[in-house]
Write an enzyme that holds these catalytic residues in place. Structure first.
Site, PDB file in Angstrom:
ATOM      1  N   ALA A  30      -4.124   7.567  -4.943  1.00  0.00           N
ATOM      2  CA  ALA A  30      -2.740   7.120  -5.125  1.00  0.00           C
ATOM      3  C   ALA A  30      -2.818   5.612  -5.377  1.00  0.00           C
ATOM      4  CB  ALA A  30      -1.923   7.430  -3.887  1.00  0.00           C
ATOM      5  N   GLY A  73       0.839  -1.208   0.000  1.00  0.00           N
ATOM      6  CA  GLY A  73       0.000   0.000   0.000  1.00  0.00           C
ATOM      7  C   GLY A  73       0.861   1.239   0.000  1.00  0.00           C
ATOM      8  N   ASN A  74       0.279   2.370   0.301  1.00  0.00           N
ATOM      9  CA  ASN A  74       1.062   3.613   0.406  1.00  0.00           C
ATOM     10  C   ASN A  74       0.449   4.515   1.466  1.00  0.00           C
ATOM     11  OD1 ASN A  74      -0.903   5.469  -0.909  1.00  0.00           O
ATOM     12  ND2 ASN A  74      -0.550   4.099  -2.655  1.00  0.00           N
ATOM     13  N   HIS A  75       1.112   5.666   1.700  1.00  0.00           N
ATOM     14  CA  HIS A  75       0.724   6.527   2.823  1.00  0.00           C
ATOM     15  C   HIS A  75      -0.394   7.517   2.502  1.00  0.00           C
ATOM     16  CE1 HIS A  75       3.728   5.120   5.532  1.00  0.00           C
ATOM     17  NE2 HIS A  75       4.712   5.365   4.679  1.00  0.00           N
TER      18      HIS A  75
END
Ligand code: CTP
Length: 404
Positions: free
Chosen positions: A280, A212-214
């Site tokens: 994102a 995943g990402n932030h």
């Protein structure tokens, strides 16, 4: 959520028996989330007390050009009051006040403020039935409408004189309904459908792990709220995030992976007027998702990844009249890379985020963006809150529809 939420309302009360109903009116405005300031004509104070309206509006009530009770006799600046307001409502509007508004006879604070108001002005007449039909009053209505003021017609029923007929001030609930309907019909994105993507996507490795990402999703949620506030019907396709849509009219479709987001976007895209890709999205996902939790074994471990579908590019490839906005997150050759993305993804506008700008990016409350349009016109913006960036982006959407 009422369209009156957050609106600054200046209520002008003139001297008729219906003034007592303004207590309910102020209460309803406050309940709808509006900020209210009240101006009273001297005569109206015989019908309802300033203390009542001040208590309900949670603001001092103004009724003369200066506050006699103050030792320093502070001037009530009618220009400031008028400029403060998003809308002015004169209720009840007596024949006397209506006539003064028509001729510009500003011998009281209410009429002086009215003459300084740049915001939309509404008036709700209240008088006896014969006065309501008198040619002199009718000519006031005509004149005020020609100035662009909006009349909230009186209602029929029993009047203070004991007669029955047309002339009663519209009931407070009906005034609220009238204002809400009028304001809603004038919202710049009324009738438009907007698809927005937000947040990260999670790409499963096994039943308990993911890539995943932030991304917090804040930018997409702010865009969705602002678009709904401007009257648009909003479908927000959101990856995993703790954000909730503030505007209850936003339809949120929760998804997890890039493929889920792709499917949801394609379900709605044909039907929308605008799409904004603020998510994102993970660019890669594990080629194989393990069915059971992967156990720790060798010292080194690698996962083979495959590309996810580029959702924005896929929408660009099939777009008809949709106004398509993408984001670009760059760390080098920002402008050039963003321009390439406009072409590659067939966008109308790109919002460039540079991670080199302090205060911009993931998990921040603020953002500093640069707009680049299809003609490569570059417009750098100041560092501002994500809410304000959302307003700027939606202004571009409004402008697009104004031009087309
Ligand atoms: N985007 C998308 N689907 C993807 C990847 C990106 O819809 N699979 C959208 C994003 O929501 C954003 C835009 O494409 O509006 C650009 O994302 P960005 O990460 O800057 O660029 P990429 O196209 O992924 O290219 P790169 O990571 O190589 O810069």
């Amino acid at each position: 959520m009422s369209v009156l939420n957050g609106k600054k309302i200046l209520l002008g009360v003139s001297g008729g028996i219906a003034a007592y109903k303004t207590a309910s009116l102020v209460r309803l405005f406050i309940k709808a989330g509006a900020h209210v300031q009240v101006i009273m004509t001297p005569a109206s104070k015989d019908f309802v007390t300033p203390l009542t309206l001040s208590t309900l509006s949670k603001n001092p009530v103004h009724s003369s050009f200066f506050n006699q009770d103050d030792e320093d006799a502070v001037w009530n600046n009618h220009v400031d009051l008028a400029l403060w307001a998003d809308l002015m409502l004169i209720a009840p509007a007596t024949s006397n006040t209506l006539s003064k508004m028509t001729t510009g006879n500003s011998d009281n604070l209410l009429v002086a403020t009215y003459l300084s108001a740049k915001c939309p002005v509404y008036f709700a007449p209240a008088m006896d039935l014969d006065m309501y039909k008198h040619p002199s009053v009718l000519s006031s209505f005509t004149a005020l409408k020609s100035f662009g003021n909006i009349m909230i017609p009186a209602e029929s029923g029993e009047l203070a004189s004991g007669l029955s007929g047309e002339g009663r001030m519209a009931e407070p609930e009906n005034i609220i309904t009238f204002l809400e309907a009028d304001l809603e019909s004038k919202l710049p994105l009324k009738g438009k459908k907007i698809l927005i993507t937000a947040g990260p996507t999670y790409e499963a490795i096994d039943p308990v792990r993911f890539i995943g990402n932030h991304s917090s999703g804040k930018m997409g949620f702010d865009l969705a709220n602002e678009a709904a506030n401007l009257g648009a019907q909003v479908i927000l396709v959101a990856g995993p995030t703790h954000y909730k849509a503030k505007n209850g009219l936003v339809e949120v479709i929760n998804v997890v992976s890039a493929q889920d987001m792709y499917d949801a976007c394609h379900e709605y895209f044909n039907d929308v007027d605008v799409a904004i890709a603020a998510a994102a999205v993970a660019d890669y996902r594990p080629k194989v998702v393990a069915l059971q939790k992967i156990k720790k074994a060798a010292d080194e471990f690698s996962i083979e990844l495959e590309k996810t579908k580029d959702i924005l590019a896929s929408l660009g490839a099939i777009k008809k009249n949709q106004f398509l906005i993408g984001f670009a997150l760059e760390t080098e050759n920002e402008i050039e890379n963003a321009k390439l993305k406009i072409q590659k993804k067939n966008l109308d506008l790109i919002v460039l985020n540079s991670l080199q700008d302090e205060g911009a990016g993931f998990k921040k409350e603020t953002n500093k963006v640069t707009f680049i349009d299809q003609d490569f016109k570059i417009e750098p913006m100041e560092l501002k809150s994500k809410e304000s960036v959302a307003v700027d982006i939606l202004n571009k959407v409004v402008l697009h529809f104004e031009k087309s």
